[in-house]
Design a protein around this motif. Structure first.
Motif, PDB file in Angstrom:
ATOM      1  N   ARG A 110       0.943  -1.047  -0.133  1.00 17.37           N
ATOM      2  CA  ARG A 110       0.103   0.091  -0.022  1.00 17.37           C
ATOM      3  C   ARG A 110       0.996   1.289  -0.042  1.00 17.37           C
ATOM      4  NH1 ARG A 110      -4.646   2.294   0.588  1.00 17.37           N
ATOM      5  NH2 ARG A 110      -4.691   4.292   1.557  1.00 17.37           N
ATOM      6  N   ALA A 111       1.782   1.306   0.986  1.00 19.87           N
ATOM      7  CA  ALA A 111       2.776   2.299   0.842  1.00 19.87           C
ATOM      8  C   ALA A 111       3.453   2.643  -0.535  1.00 19.87           C
ATOM      9  CB  ALA A 111       3.899   2.355   2.028  1.00 19.87           C
ATOM     10  N   GLY A 112       3.847   1.670  -1.092  1.00 22.10           N
ATOM     11  CA  GLY A 112       4.708   1.745  -2.184  1.00 22.10           C
ATOM     12  C   GLY A 112       3.558   2.240  -3.644  1.00 22.10           C
ATOM     13  N   ALA A 113       2.425   1.810  -3.354  1.00 17.65           N
ATOM     14  CA  ALA A 113       1.193   2.383  -4.417  1.00 17.65           C
ATOM     15  C   ALA A 113       0.873   3.875  -4.186  1.00 17.65           C
ATOM     16  CB  ALA A 113       0.159   1.283  -4.380  1.00 17.65           C
ATOM     17  N   TYR A 117       0.920   6.830  -6.621  1.00 13.33           N
ATOM     18  CA  TYR A 117      -0.338   7.313  -7.179  1.00 13.33           C
ATOM     19  C   TYR A 117      -0.888   8.432  -6.244  1.00 13.33           C
ATOM     20  CZ  TYR A 117      -0.243   3.302 -10.204  1.00 13.33           C
ATOM     21  OH  TYR A 117      -0.164   2.157 -10.870  1.00 13.33           O
ATOM     22  N   GLY A 118      -0.575   8.534  -4.876  1.00 10.47           N
ATOM     23  CA  GLY A 118      -1.191   9.668  -3.867  1.00 10.47           C
ATOM     24  C   GLY A 118      -2.262   8.781  -3.298  1.00 10.47           C
ATOM     25  N   ILE A 125      -8.454   4.029  -7.381  1.00 12.88           N
ATOM     26  CA  ILE A 125      -7.997   2.905  -8.283  1.00 12.88           C
ATOM     27  C   ILE A 125      -7.923   1.571  -7.742  1.00 12.88           C
ATOM     28  CG2 ILE A 125      -6.136   2.307  -9.792  1.00 12.88           C
ATOM     29  CD1 ILE A 125      -5.221   5.022  -9.898  1.00 12.88           C
ATOM     30  N   PHE A 126      -7.666   1.314  -6.390  1.00 12.74           N
ATOM     31  CA  PHE A 126      -7.391  -0.011  -5.973  1.00 12.74           C
ATOM     32  C   PHE A 126      -8.047  -0.581  -4.741  1.00 12.74           C
ATOM     33  CE2 PHE A 126      -3.200   1.289  -7.589  1.00 12.74           C
ATOM     34  CZ  PHE A 126      -2.994   0.193  -8.574  1.00 12.74           C
ATOM     35  N   GLY A 127      -8.929   0.614  -3.973  1.00 14.25           N
ATOM     36  CA  GLY A 127      -9.601   0.217  -2.783  1.00 14.25           C
ATOM     37  C   GLY A 127      -8.962  -0.321  -1.843  1.00 14.25           C
TER      38      GLY A 127
END
Length: 316
Positions: A110-113, A117-118, A125-127
């Motif tokens: 999650r932190a990486g995404a 993406y912010g 986008i991912f939920g």
């Protein structure tokens, strides 16, 4: 709930649109063997209602799903795993050993995404990314297999796109669920020659030599089809194998040509890759206008270039 798009193939396999960004971008697969079932790929959390809707329409109980099997932990494949597993009380998660810890504790994913993406876009986008209890996780490495009601699903370690990537060999289905290892193939590019596919070099673990080897391993199994996550089933594997090898090499050459371009490198690589794909699509017989091609592959080209740049800066 709006209807989910899916298509029943043969051998008890159904391809389901994961409803990520646009129709026909990302797929999940349902494998049914008698009264038991498995999902290959889970899409994002937003994909899960559609997957459950397909189960309901097919009369498959949620307790009849034995496995959820993402090919790797990139979020368009595994982002929905935790949410989906909550709805499938008997299911076990089957995951590459390098990816298991990220499903048990997805905080680093999650932190990486979110860094890319912010936070707001991440949720849109991912939920949510929910953890999977460790006792429900099966780690499957090279040569391992599981049984789906007597149907063997075997695992091949297939790095090159990601080190945490396996592919799932389904002899009964005469094919392999290849995730991203055998490239991307959108149905909009189909012509009389058949499918067009191109490699995906997204960050951060692109390895051209490993990808060449994995492509060969997949085709050398001698089966009829690849079930791609992006998007659907393809055949004519010897031709696609040759073209994958050609384009992996072409991407590497392109990257090295612009390795020292400094601030202009990224833009030059994006336009260079787009030009290369346009040329190959034209040779394939594709007649879509350039604006439409750019709409379809623009994000893939951007991610591919990011992956090539990371490879140049760290390994190339």
């Amino acid at each position: 709930m709006s209807p989910v798009h899916y298509q029943d193939l043969d051998h008890g396999i159904t391809v389901i649109d994961a409803e990520i960004q646009r129709p026909g971008l990302a797929a999940c697969y349902l494998i049914r063997e008698g009264d038991r079932a498995a999902f290959v790929e889970a899409g994002t959390a937003h994909s899960v209602p559609g997957l459950l809707q397909v189960l309901e329409e097919k009369g498959i109980g949620r307790d009849q799903v034995d496995y959820v099997i993402p090919t790797h932990v990139h979020l368009d494949h595994a982002g929905g795993v935790g949410v989906l597993m909550e709805q499938l009380p008997q299911a076990r998660l089957v995951i590459h050993p390098r990816g298991a810890r990220h499903m048990i504790d997805p905080s680093k994913l999650r932190a990486g995404a979110a860094a890319v993406y912010g936070e707001e876009a991440m949720d849109r986008i991912f939920g949510p990314l929910l953890p999977v209890p460790e006792e429900r996780v099966i780690q499957a490495g090279e040569g391992d297999s599981i049984q789906l009601n007597g149907r063997t699903l075997a695992f091949l370690d297939t790095p090159g796109h990601a080190k945490h990537h396996f592919s799932i060999v389904d002899e009964k289905g005469r094919g392999i669920f290849s995730g991203d290892t055998f490239g991307l193939s959108y149905r909009e590019f189909d012509t009389e020659r058949g499918a067009f596919a191109f490699p995906t070099t997204t960050p951060v673990q692109f390895d051209p030599e490993a990808l060449h080897a994995s492509v060969d391993r997949l085709v050398d199994r001698g089966l009829d089809s690849m079930y791609l996550t992006h998007y659907g089933r393809v055949g004519d594997l010897e031709r696609l194998r040759r073209e994958q090898h050609e384009m992996i090499d072409a991407f590497v050459v392109l990257a090295r040509e612009h390795a020292d371009d400094g601030e202009t490198r990224h833009g030059a690589l994006v336009e260079g890759m787009m030009a290369l794909l346009m040329e190959r699509l034209k040779a394939h017989g594709c007649t879509l206008p350039e604006t439409r091609v750019r709409e379809l592959v623009g994000m893939d080209v951007e991610l591919n270039v990011q992956g090539l740049e990371f490879w140049l800066d760290h390994a190339g």
